[in-house]
Scaffold this motif. Structure first.
Motif, short mmCIF file in Angstrom:
data_model
loop_
_atom_site.label_atom_id
_atom_site.label_comp_id
_atom_site.label_asym_id
_atom_site.label_seq_id
_atom_site.Cartn_x
_atom_site.Cartn_y
_atom_site.Cartn_z
N LEU A 58 -40.13 5.97 2.34
CA LEU A 58 -39.27 6.86 3.12
C LEU A 58 -38.34 6.04 4.00
N SER A 59 -37.22 6.62 4.34
CA SER A 59 -36.31 5.94 5.27
C SER A 59 -36.92 5.99 6.67
N GLU A 60 -36.36 5.18 7.56
CA GLU A 60 -36.85 5.18 8.94
C GLU A 60 -36.65 6.55 9.57
N THR A 61 -35.56 7.21 9.24
CA THR A 61 -35.28 8.54 9.78
C THR A 61 -36.32 9.55 9.28
N GLU A 62 -36.67 9.48 8.00
CA GLU A 62 -37.66 10.40 7.44
C GLU A 62 -39.04 10.15 8.06
N VAL A 63 -39.38 8.89 8.27
CA VAL A 63 -40.66 8.57 8.90
C VAL A 63 -40.68 9.10 10.33
N ALA A 64 -39.59 8.89 11.05
CA ALA A 64 -39.50 9.38 12.43
C ALA A 64 -39.66 10.90 12.47
N GLU A 65 -39.03 11.59 11.53
CA GLU A 65 -39.14 13.05 11.48
C GLU A 65 -40.58 13.46 11.16
N SER A 66 -41.20 12.75 10.23
CA SER A 66 -42.58 13.08 9.84
C SER A 66 -43.56 12.86 10.98
N LEU A 67 -43.33 11.83 11.78
CA LEU A 67 -44.25 11.50 12.86
C LEU A 67 -43.85 12.13 14.20
N GLY A 68 -42.67 12.70 14.25
CA GLY A 68 -42.22 13.32 15.50
C GLY A 68 -41.93 12.30 16.58
N SER A 99 -39.08 8.69 17.62
CA SER A 99 -37.73 8.18 17.44
C SER A 99 -37.70 7.12 16.34
N VAL A 100 -36.49 6.86 15.84
CA VAL A 100 -36.31 5.82 14.83
C VAL A 100 -36.68 4.46 15.43
N GLY A 101 -36.38 4.26 16.70
CA GLY A 101 -36.75 3.01 17.37
C GLY A 101 -38.25 2.78 17.38
N THR A 102 -39.01 3.85 17.59
CA THR A 102 -40.47 3.75 17.56
C THR A 102 -40.93 3.37 16.16
N VAL A 103 -40.32 3.96 15.15
CA VAL A 103 -40.68 3.62 13.77
C VAL A 103 -40.41 2.13 13.52
N LYS A 104 -39.25 1.66 13.95
CA LYS A 104 -38.90 0.26 13.74
C LYS A 104 -39.89 -0.67 14.44
N SER A 105 -40.21 -0.37 15.69
CA SER A 105 -41.11 -1.26 16.43
C SER A 105 -42.53 -1.21 15.88
N GLN A 106 -43.00 -0.01 15.52
CA GLN A 106 -44.35 0.10 14.96
C GLN A 106 -44.44 -0.57 13.59
N ALA A 107 -43.39 -0.46 12.79
CA ALA A 107 -43.36 -1.13 11.48
C ALA A 107 -43.37 -2.64 11.67
N ALA A 108 -42.57 -3.13 12.60
CA ALA A 108 -42.53 -4.58 12.84
C ALA A 108 -43.89 -5.10 13.31
N LYS A 109 -44.51 -4.38 14.23
CA LYS A 109 -45.83 -4.80 14.73
C LYS A 109 -46.87 -4.72 13.63
N GLY A 110 -46.85 -3.63 12.86
CA GLY A 110 -47.82 -3.47 11.79
C GLY A 110 -47.67 -4.54 10.72
N LEU A 111 -46.44 -4.81 10.32
CA LEU A 111 -46.21 -5.84 9.30
C LEU A 111 -46.60 -7.23 9.81
N ALA A 112 -46.32 -7.49 11.09
CA ALA A 112 -46.71 -8.79 11.66
C ALA A 112 -48.23 -8.95 11.63
N LYS A 113 -48.96 -7.89 11.98
CA LYS A 113 -50.43 -7.96 11.93
C LYS A 113 -50.91 -8.14 10.50
N LEU A 114 -50.28 -7.46 9.55
CA LEU A 114 -50.68 -7.61 8.16
C LEU A 114 -50.41 -9.03 7.66
#
Length: 177
Positions: A128-138, A140-155
């Motif tokens: 999904l795009s960042e916008t679609e993820v943000a919509e699904s999770l309720g 912001s797109v910024g939150t999606v970006k930061s959570q993705a970056a943190k999650g990928l770094a941990k992985l």
């Protein structure tokens, strides 16, 4: 619900069931929990189907219900998570190296906090795009970006040594990006 709405909903369920179960599996790590979660989300969607179908993106709305239902599962009682090596719709036997990679990846995914896991699953598994993820999770797109970056770094940190062991044991290259 009238017959037309009923038929539309049944068509939606037939078309999206496998994808919803796969997403739920990646969120829960258990096939049976995933199927229950998908059924619960679809039951809630059924009650509001007239309103949902009028939206631009009913998939995002149903994914949001799925994620909320997954969160609710932990609010009601603590459910232990146990990640397994086979996704719900496994297509035949995997080569040994792929099974080992999947086990390592699912274990690492299971160690992420729930929001990071949800972002990684929706963004990279469901593509999904960042916008679609943000919509699904309720969020912001910024939150999606930061959570993705943190999650990928941990992985990456978690998978670094495991990937090297898998490569050495299986004699094949493993991509982590």
């Amino acid at each position: 619900m009238n017959a037309d709405h009923e038929a539309e909903f049944q068509g939606y369920v037939r078309a999206r069931w496998a994808q919803l179960v796969r997403t739920a599996y990646l969120l829960t790590g258990d096939r049976h929990h995933a199927e229950d979660l998908a059924q619960t989300a679809l039951a809630k969607a059924y009650r509001s189907w007239r309103r949902i179908q009028r939206r631009d993106n009913p998939d995002a709305y149903v994914r949001r219900i799925l994620i909320t239902c997954n969160k609710d599962r932990f609010r009601k009682k603590r459910v232990p998570e146990r990640l397994v090596d086979m996704p719900p719709d496994g297509a035949g036997a995997d080569p040994t190296a792929r099974v080992a990679q999947r086990q390592v990846l699912l274990a690492a995914l299971g160690e992420l906090p729930s929001r990071q896991r949800a972002v990684v699953v929706l963004r990279y598994w469901d593509d999904l795009s960042e916008t679609e993820v943000a919509e699904s999770l309720g969020c912001s797109v910024g939150t999606v970006k930061s959570q993705a970056a943190k999650g990928l770094a941990k992985l990456r940190v978690r998978l670094g040594p495991a990937v090297e062991r898998a490569e050495a044991g299986a004699g094949v290259g493993v991509r982590t990006s």
